[in-house]
Design an enzyme around this catalytic site. Sequence first.
Site, PDB file in Angstrom:
ATOM      1  N   HIS A  20       0.673  -1.277   0.333  1.00  0.00           N
ATOM      2  CA  HIS A  20       0.049  -0.002  -0.197  1.00  0.00           C
ATOM      3  C   HIS A  20       0.866   0.754   0.213  1.00  0.00           C
ATOM      4  O   HIS A  20       2.023   1.207   0.592  1.00  0.00           O
ATOM      5  CB  HIS A  20      -0.970   0.224   1.320  1.00  0.00           C
ATOM      6  CG  HIS A  20      -0.270   0.339   2.678  1.00  0.00           C
ATOM      7  ND1 HIS A  20      -1.112   0.105   3.417  1.00  0.00           N
ATOM      8  CD2 HIS A  20       0.570   0.305   2.692  1.00  0.00           C
ATOM      9  CE1 HIS A  20      -0.013   0.569   4.665  1.00  0.00           C
ATOM     10  NE2 HIS A  20       1.379   0.881   4.102  1.00  0.00           N
ATOM     11  N   CYS A  39       6.230   5.626   5.276  1.00  0.00           N
ATOM     12  CA  CYS A  39       4.972   4.917   4.154  1.00  0.00           C
ATOM     13  C   CYS A  39       4.214   5.741   3.291  1.00  0.00           C
ATOM     14  O   CYS A  39       3.622   5.151   2.605  1.00  0.00           O
ATOM     15  CB  CYS A  39       4.009   4.852   5.617  1.00  0.00           C
ATOM     16  SG  CYS A  39       4.036   3.774   6.673  1.00  0.00           S
ATOM     17  N   HIS A  45       5.134   0.481  -0.458  1.00  0.00           N
ATOM     18  CA  HIS A  45       6.095  -0.863   0.709  1.00  0.00           C
ATOM     19  C   HIS A  45       4.982  -2.240   0.809  1.00  0.00           C
ATOM     20  O   HIS A  45       3.761  -1.528   0.687  1.00  0.00           O
ATOM     21  CB  HIS A  45       6.613  -0.074   1.707  1.00  0.00           C
ATOM     22  CG  HIS A  45       5.329   0.653   2.850  1.00  0.00           C
ATOM     23  ND1 HIS A  45       4.333   1.495   2.154  1.00  0.00           N
ATOM     24  CD2 HIS A  45       4.806  -0.139   3.659  1.00  0.00           C
ATOM     25  CE1 HIS A  45       3.945   2.191   3.328  1.00  0.00           C
ATOM     26  NE2 HIS A  45       4.171   0.742   4.042  1.00  0.00           N
ATOM     27  N   HIS A  47       3.493  -5.182   3.498  1.00  0.00           N
ATOM     28  CA  HIS A  47       3.177  -5.691   4.982  1.00  0.00           C
ATOM     29  C   HIS A  47       2.966  -7.337   5.115  1.00  0.00           C
ATOM     30  O   HIS A  47       2.544  -7.612   3.744  1.00  0.00           O
ATOM     31  CB  HIS A  47       2.481  -4.817   5.586  1.00  0.00           C
ATOM     32  CG  HIS A  47       2.740  -3.482   6.312  1.00  0.00           C
ATOM     33  ND1 HIS A  47       3.595  -3.296   6.793  1.00  0.00           N
ATOM     34  CD2 HIS A  47       2.166  -2.540   5.598  1.00  0.00           C
ATOM     35  CE1 HIS A  47       3.472  -2.112   7.192  1.00  0.00           C
ATOM     36  NE2 HIS A  47       2.873  -1.740   5.503  1.00  0.00           N
ATOM     37  N   ASP A  85      -4.743 -10.509  -0.931  1.00  0.00           N
ATOM     38  CA  ASP A  85      -3.883 -10.977  -0.732  1.00  0.00           C
ATOM     39  C   ASP A  85      -2.843 -11.133  -1.713  1.00  0.00           C
ATOM     40  O   ASP A  85      -3.672 -11.427  -3.346  1.00  0.00           O
ATOM     41  CB  ASP A  85      -4.055 -12.573  -0.514  1.00  0.00           C
ATOM     42  CG  ASP A  85      -2.512 -13.999  -0.097  1.00  0.00           C
ATOM     43  OD1 ASP A  85      -1.601 -12.682   0.493  1.00  0.00           O
ATOM     44  OD2 ASP A  85      -1.945 -14.214  -0.480  1.00  0.00           O
ATOM     45  N   HIS A  86      -1.571 -10.503  -1.991  1.00  0.00           N
ATOM     46  CA  HIS A  86      -1.038 -10.194  -2.999  1.00  0.00           C
ATOM     47  C   HIS A  86      -1.227  -9.200  -4.570  1.00  0.00           C
ATOM     48  O   HIS A  86      -1.592  -9.273  -5.067  1.00  0.00           O
ATOM     49  CB  HIS A  86      -0.446 -11.687  -3.718  1.00  0.00           C
ATOM     50  CG  HIS A  86       0.923 -11.771  -3.330  1.00  0.00           C
ATOM     51  ND1 HIS A  86       0.384 -12.986  -1.541  1.00  0.00           N
ATOM     52  CD2 HIS A  86       1.858 -13.126  -3.233  1.00  0.00           C
ATOM     53  CE1 HIS A  86       1.182 -14.302  -1.487  1.00  0.00           C
ATOM     54  NE2 HIS A  86       2.529 -13.541  -2.353  1.00  0.00           N
ATOM     55  N   GLU A 130      -0.607  -4.395  11.376  1.00  0.00           N
ATOM     56  CA  GLU A 130      -0.097  -3.928   9.987  1.00  0.00           C
ATOM     57  C   GLU A 130       1.544  -4.427  10.148  1.00  0.00           C
ATOM     58  O   GLU A 130       1.999  -5.152   9.486  1.00  0.00           O
ATOM     59  CB  GLU A 130       0.059  -3.100  10.404  1.00  0.00           C
ATOM     60  CG  GLU A 130       1.090  -2.138   8.663  1.00  0.00           C
ATOM     61  CD  GLU A 130       0.193  -0.962   8.306  1.00  0.00           C
ATOM     62  OE1 GLU A 130      -0.872  -0.296   7.978  1.00  0.00           O
ATOM     63  OE2 GLU A 130       0.376   0.239   8.998  1.00  0.00           O
TER      64      GLU A 130
END
Length: 142
Positions: A20, A39, A45, A47, A85-86, A130
Site C-alpha cells: 500500500h 509510508c 511498500h 506488509h 492477498d498479493h 500491520e
Amino acid sequence: METRKPMLSITRRVRFAASHRLHNPELSDEENARIFGRCNNPNGHGHNYVLEVTVGGEPDPQTGMIMDLGKLKDFLYETVVVEVDHKHLNADVEFLRGTIPTAEVIVSRIWDLIERKLPAGKLLEVKLYETENNIATRTSSR
Ligand SMILES: [Zn+2]
C-alpha cells in the site's frame, strides 16, 4: 447495578501479504511526506498482515461450538483474503477504493464487509496486525 456476564469467544487468525501507499491526493507532496513519512514512498511498500476475527456467544448445545472455526476460516478466505492477498491495497481492492489504507481504515472496512454476512450479533472484534507492533482493532459497540 448492572452485572456483567462473562463473554465467551473464539478467534480465527488468517494472514495475507499486501502493499500500500499512505497518500492523500488532496495534500501537497511535501505535506504527504511530512505526515506519512516512509509510508508515503511513491511506489508503495509491503506488509505481512495478520487478521484476527473474534466471534462470541453461547456454544450450541448440540455441537459445543459458538461457530465452526473451519467454516469461519473458509468464510474469511473467501470474503477477505482472496480480495487482498498479493494485491496493492490502493489500486486493486474494491472495498478500499478511494481510501487511505491505514491499518485502522482496513480493519474498519473488513468489519463492514464481514459483519453483515455473519449471524447477527456474533462478531465481537476484528484486529489487524500491520506489523508486530502496530495493531488496529474494531470492536462491537455493545
Ligand atoms: Zn505500510
